[in-house]
Write an enzyme that holds these catalytic residues in place. Structure first.
Site, PDB file in Angstrom:
ATOM      1  N   GLY A 166       0.810  -1.217   0.000  1.00  0.00           N
ATOM      2  CA  GLY A 166       0.000   0.000   0.000  1.00  0.00           C
ATOM      3  C   GLY A 166       0.836   1.257   0.000  1.00  0.00           C
ATOM      4  N   GLU A 167       1.873   1.285   0.834  1.00  0.00           N
ATOM      5  CA  GLU A 167       2.744   2.461   0.904  1.00  0.00           C
ATOM      6  C   GLU A 167       3.620   2.575  -0.333  1.00  0.00           C
ATOM      7  OE1 GLU A 167       2.537   0.185   3.358  1.00  0.00           O
ATOM      8  OE2 GLU A 167       1.315   1.312   4.796  1.00  0.00           O
TER       9      GLU A 167
END
Length: 541
Positions: free
Chosen positions: A162-163
């Site tokens: 996600g990051e």
């Protein structure tokens, strides 16, 4: 706030101002050569030593401004030496708590934690094939060696997928402002590593070193970054302390802090405060998060509200090649009503499949695609699907697509990095991680497509975003499986209402965009590569 520095024999000899970080020393009277005064400074003891030429009296009372842009404010002050020509003295700051001792204590805590978690780590290694890569980097600090200082090197750390996905717009934005920049991307997970390799062309990619003193020291000596950027919040004390000793600026971007994290950090405030004070820049998603960083010890003038860069990274083109490829792969027809359940975790897949069995009674032309948060669970979920009498169209096994045509097929997207494109296929969405203890997953991406979006009651990790969307009546929070089933059916039977909800979400998200540009400018200012003034703080939630 001003902290008075006093001496039991001579009275007040100076003071320290906390904002801005400016140290002033005022000499009074005559002082012996090498006389040492010890003062208490918010829990840490520092040494004040005034050295004058032999047999020379101290000068008349005067003030010297001794600025230090890198030193910590109150606790854990690194050793610094300042010379004031006018007073011919040396003021020496040195913490009585040795950084080496702290580092050893953290090492022992980490070793104990690893030993306790070892059975679980070994289980996941053999069951799912996890934790098999990158150990020379994680334990040995064997990160890529920087061979040239010709261009600035930015080390950006993102924990997982996600990051990592958010980083493309940051890297592209910084390169557009300064093409000479070079990047090292580190991640913790194997899936994050794979996505970084695929998505971030022209960047070196490595695993992040574990926070042992020897590992982080070697990693920093090899990489020698011009600046370190941490995505969201990664406070590893040994790493940050070593970066500070090496005079490397460290920034947190897209910072957020959930209620649970904040409450936990408050209990160990004295431990994390030095790490927060090692940060040169903190760019956060909301005013609430800014206040939390400041309360825990960050300098208020270094914490900026930029909004969330997740609002900038959405893909909303339903005709993009990746989406069209997925539509063909899952054999979707234009007449079918498509429900995408994304970022799911156990037991949400079981719940979604049971709902789908009932929904087919009302919507026989509906289709379901499940996208698990952890793709390695693909085999487990495929078996769930088959037990309920469905065929499985499994993305990770494209060659195994022969099945009974008389049975309905459920799509299983058990690959990394394709969820963004999959949302473009949906007529209605459910965002997982919200019926367990995960605290929710990113609901911005599906909402940006203008489709009705639902999620469960546990979304603490996205509280500000959820509040914005709920206030605008742009999403639906459901309490249980019954409410989720009703939402799916109503979204199909009342398309006008579903469309209106989706448009409200789309409009809200467009108004929240702009965090990436602000963040990139702040980073370049910190690096000293841009003379523009720091951007104004955003009003984003």
């Amino acid at each position: 706030m001003t902290i008075e520095v006093t001496d039991s024999a001579c009275g007040q000899i100076g003071h320290l101002d906390s904002e801005p970080l400016l140290y002033r020393y005022s000499s009074t009277g005559n002082h012996e050569t090498g006389r040492e005064r010890r003062v208490s400074l918010t829990g840490s003891t520092v040494a004040f030593r005034a050295n004058f030429a032999s047999n020379q009296s101290a000068p008349s009372p005067a003030k010297s401004d001794l600025s230090d842009s890198c030193a910590n404010q109150y606790a854990g002050l690194n050793r610094r030496t300042y010379r004031t020509v006018a007073e011919r003295c040396v003021i020496e700051f040195s913490s009585t708590e040795s950084p080496a001792v702290k580092g050893i204590l953290f090492n022992l805590v980490y070793i104990l934690g690893i030993l306790c978690a070892l059975p679980w780590l070994l289980y996941r290694r053999f069951r799912y094939g996890k934790y098999r890569e990158g150990w020379s980097q994680k334990l040995g600090g064997e990160l890529p060696i920087r061979t040239s200082d010709a261009n600035p090197l930015i080390w950006i750390h993102a924990v997982s997928v996600g990051e990592v996905i958010q980083l493309k717009q940051i890297v592209d934005g910084m390169r557009s402002l300064d093409p000479s920049l070079e990047f090292l991307i580190t991640t913790t997970t194997e899936t994050g590593f794979q996505v970084a390799k695929e998505k971030l062309a022209g960047c070196q990619v490595s695993y992040f070193p574990l926070d042992f003193t020897w590992t982080v020291r070697k990693a920093l000596q090899r990489v020698r970054p011009s600046m370190i950027v941490l995505v969201e919040l990664e406070l590893w004390p040994n790493f940050l302390a070593e970066a500070s000793r090496s005079k490397i600026p460290v920034a947190v971007i897209n910072g957020r802090m959930s209620d649970q994290s904040f409450n936990g950090y408050r209990k160990i405030r004295s431990l994390i405060k030095p790490s927060l004070q090692d940060l040169s820049l903190v760019a956060v998603q909301s005013e609430e998060t800014r206040n939390r960083f400041v309360e825990l010890g960050s300098r208020s003038d270094l914490v900026h509200v930029t909004g969330s860069i997740k609002f900038d990274g959405v893909e909303i083109d339903p005709s993009n090649p990746n989406a069209l490829q997925l539509r063909d792969f899952f054999q979707l027809k234009e007449s079918e009503f498509v429900w995408v359940a994304g970022s799911t975790q156990s037991p949400e897949e079981e719940m979604v499949l049971d709902i789908y069995l009932r929904v087919l009674n009302h919507l026989p032309k509906s289709r379901l695609i499940i996208v698990p948060r952890h793709p390695e669970r693909g085999t487990e979920i495929a078996e769930m699907i088959e037990r309920r009498g469905f065929n499985v169209i499994r993305r990770s096994s494209p060659s195994q697509q022969l099945f009974d045509e008389s049975r309905k097929a459920v799509g299983l997207l058990d690959t990394v990095g394709e969820l963004k494109a999959c949302w473009a296929l949906a007529d209605v969405a459910f965002v997982g991680g919200s019926f367990g203890n995960r605290g929710g997953q990113n609901m911005i991406e599906p909402a940006a497509h203008g489709i009705p979006v639902s999620f469960g009651p546990n979304t603490r990790n996205f509280r500000q975003v959820v509040e914005l969307l709920l206030k605008a009546e742009a999403v639906k929070r459901v309490a249980d499986a019954t409410e989720l089933e009703e939402f799916i059916v109503q979204s199909c039977k009342n398309p006008d209402e579903a469309l209106a909800m989706g448009e409200r979400a789309k409009d809200l998200i467009s108004k929240q965009q702009g965090a990436t540009k602000t963040t990139c400018q702040l980073l370049l200012n910190l690096l000293g590569r841009n003379t523009a003034a720091a951007p104004e703080q955003s009003n984003a939630a």
